[in-house]
Scaffold this active site. Structure first.
Site, PDB file in Angstrom:
ATOM      1  NE  ARG A  36      -7.839   3.021  -1.405  1.00 14.73           N
ATOM      2  CZ  ARG A  36      -7.196   4.062  -0.888  1.00 14.73           C
ATOM      3  NH1 ARG A  36      -6.844   5.069  -1.672  1.00 14.73           N
ATOM      4  NH2 ARG A  36      -6.880   4.098   0.389  1.00 14.73           N
TER       5      ARG A  36
ATOM      6  CG  ASN B 210      -5.254  13.837   3.349  1.00 15.59           C
ATOM      7  OD1 ASN B 210      -5.090  15.009   3.020  1.00 15.59           O
ATOM      8  ND2 ASN B 210      -5.898  12.970   2.589  1.00 15.59           N
TER       9      ASN B 210
ATOM     10  CG  HIS C  57      -1.945   1.166   1.119  1.00 14.59           C
ATOM     11  ND1 HIS C  57      -3.275   0.963   0.820  1.00 14.59           N
ATOM     12  CD2 HIS C  57      -1.791   2.509   1.247  1.00 14.59           C
ATOM     13  CE1 HIS C  57      -3.899   2.133   0.785  1.00 14.59           C
ATOM     14  NE2 HIS C  57      -3.016   3.086   1.049  1.00 14.59           N
ATOM     15  CB  CYS C  58       3.257   2.914  -1.269  1.00 15.43           C
ATOM     16  SG  CYS C  58       3.883   1.711  -2.438  1.00 15.43           S
ATOM     17  CG  HIS C  59      -0.744   6.461  -2.290  1.00  8.66           C
ATOM     18  ND1 HIS C  59      -1.910   5.804  -2.608  1.00  8.66           N
ATOM     19  CD2 HIS C  59      -0.752   6.586  -0.941  1.00  8.66           C
ATOM     20  CE1 HIS C  59      -2.601   5.559  -1.504  1.00  8.66           C
ATOM     21  NE2 HIS C  59      -1.917   6.012  -0.471  1.00  8.66           N
TER      22      HIS C  59
ATOM     23  CG  HIS D 260      -5.153   2.545   6.033  1.00  9.30           C
ATOM     24  ND1 HIS D 260      -3.934   2.093   5.549  1.00  9.30           N
ATOM     25  CD2 HIS D 260      -5.511   3.584   5.213  1.00  9.30           C
ATOM     26  CE1 HIS D 260      -3.574   2.847   4.511  1.00  9.30           C
ATOM     27  NE2 HIS D 260      -4.516   3.737   4.272  1.00  9.30           N
TER      28      HIS D 260
ATOM     29  CG  ASP E 296      -0.829   5.240   3.545  1.00 12.12           C
ATOM     30  OD1 ASP E 296      -1.049   5.384   2.322  1.00 12.12           O
ATOM     31  OD2 ASP E 296      -1.596   5.670   4.419  1.00 12.12           O
TER      32      ASP E 296
ATOM     33  CE1 TYR F 212      -4.016  13.713  -1.044  1.00 16.90           C
ATOM     34  CE2 TYR F 212      -6.332  13.186  -0.720  1.00 16.90           C
ATOM     35  CZ  TYR F 212      -5.058  12.800  -1.079  1.00 16.90           C
ATOM     36  OH  TYR F 212      -4.807  11.520  -1.503  1.00 16.90           O
TER      37      TYR F 212
HETATM   38  C1  0GY Z   1      -4.440   6.340   2.155  1.00 19.11           C
HETATM   39  C2  0GY Z   1      -5.222   7.244   2.978  1.00 19.11           C
HETATM   40  C3  0GY Z   1      -5.689   8.469   2.660  1.00 19.11           C
HETATM   41  C4  0GY Z   1      -5.857   8.966   1.349  1.00 19.11           C
HETATM   42  C5  0GY Z   1      -6.362   8.261   0.359  1.00 19.11           C
HETATM   43  O1  0GY Z   1      -7.483   8.007  -1.642  1.00 19.11           O
HETATM   44  C6  0GY Z   1      -6.882   8.791  -0.913  1.00 19.11           C
HETATM   45  O2  0GY Z   1      -6.722   9.966  -1.194  1.00 19.11           O
HETATM   46  O3  0GY Z   1      -6.475   6.974   0.473  1.00 19.11           O
HETATM   47  C7  0GY Z   1      -6.189   9.326   3.733  1.00 19.11           C
HETATM   48  O4  0GY Z   1      -6.241  10.539   3.569  1.00 19.11           O
HETATM   49  O5  0GY Z   1      -6.568   8.831   4.810  1.00 19.11           O
HETATM   50  O6  0GY Z   1      -4.809   5.184   1.972  1.00 19.11           O
HETATM   51  O7  0GY Z   1      -3.394   6.714   1.667  1.00 19.11           O
END
Ligand code: 0GY
Length: 291
Positions: free
Chosen positions: A120, A249, A27-29, A177, A244, A45
């Site tokens: 998702r 956020n 789980h990362c972005h 999470h 993550d 955001y």
């Molecule tokens: C995460 C959590 C957050 C953000 C997102 O989709 C998203 O923007 O998931 C969060 O703000 O709690 O999973 O990275």
């Protein structure tokens, strides 16, 4: 103007824990860079740019060999930044996308060919509008033949209403999470018990990520550990873990990703549990052809 995120940790520590070969950050972005991959106009955001090359360097430092990128709300249903990263990864990265209700079959196939293995759905107030429940049903039915799963991200107090829907979906369900309980309320709280009940059904999986999100005590997240450890010891074959990064956020105490890795000694206290969490389980969902 959407709220601006804090930068990720500038110099994460090298973990003391040696991770097993093939360990996966599930789980990362990747975010942007905005100049190449603009953020969605309807986002709640604005993240910092978090490109693939920076994530690769981080993973090398932490001892992580594989990656699952999860589409975040700030990129909406435009999965381009994620697909670009997967294409550069030489097979070490797979993805979880977000799609519109009217997504075409051709687009789903394109995502599959690009390394996507799930979609998702968000039910989190600070991320904007909830996923539409009829769309969730429709899309789950459409991704089932592709062998995909659904990742569900919700706030703890939403689970009671969501659970009946989730139980009817014809795909594996991965909960983000730890179901986002308030860690200060302890593992006997109702939403976490509800999550444990759901997990009795073999179709449910859970990510023991997000210690830094559910904590009330802050680093080193001692209040969050019992949740993760309970899930790992009770459901060892259906747990996943992720950093993550870059931690969208998070408003204070930006996590040191090396410290998050070292937390795994408490979350998965034996070599066997650690290997299942980091290697075997993500392989089953994201690289089944390698098993
Ligand atoms: C995460 C959590 C957050 C953000 C997102 O989709 C998203 O923007 O998931 C969060 O703000 O709690 O999973 O990275």
């Amino acid at each position: 103007m959407a709220n601006e995120n804090l930068p990720f940790h500038p110099s994460p520590s090298i973990p003391a824990l040696n991770l097993p070969t093939g360990a996966c950050d599930a789980h990362c972005h990747v975010f942007g860079p905005a100049a190449d991959f603009p953020f969605a106009p309807q986002r709640t955001y604005t993240p910092v740019d978090a490109p693939w090359s920076t994530l690769v360097d981080l993973h090398e430092k932490l001892g992580l060999d594989r990656t699952v990128l999860v589409q975040a709300s700030c990129h909406g249903t435009d999965n381009a930044a994620m697909l670009d990263a997967i294409a550069r990864s030489n097979g070490t990265c797979r993805g979880v996308g977000m799609v519109a209700r009217d997504v075409s079959d051709a687009e789903l196939q394109r995502l599959h060919d690009g390394g996507v293995r799930g979609i998702r759905f968000n039910f989190v107030t600070h991320l904007g509008q909830d996923a539409d429940t009829d769309a969730v049903r429709e899309l789950a039915a459409r991704i089932a033949p592709l062998g995909w799963h659904a990742v569900v991200h919700f706030e703890a107090d939403r689970l009671e209403v969501l659970a009946p829907l989730l139980k009817t979906l014809p795909v594996p369900l991965v909960i983000d999470h730890m179901g986002r309980p308030d860690a200060s309320r302890g593992v006997d709280q109702a939403p976490f018990k509800m999550l444990l009940d759901l997990m009795e059904d073999d179709r449910f999986w859970v990510k023991v990520s997000g210690a830094e999100r559910i904590t009330k005590s802050g680093p080193p997240y001692a209040d969050a550990v019992p949740f993760a450890r309970t899930l790992v010891t009770r459901f060892e074959d259906r747990v996943l873990w992720g950093t993550d990064w870059p931690h969208p956020n998070i408003k204070k105490n930006m996590p040191d990703d090396g410290a998050l890795v070292d937390l795994l000694t408490q979350i998965a206290p034996t070599e066997e549990l650690l290997k299942k969490l980091l290697v075997t389980n993500p392989s089953r969902l994201y690289w089944p052809e390698t098993i």
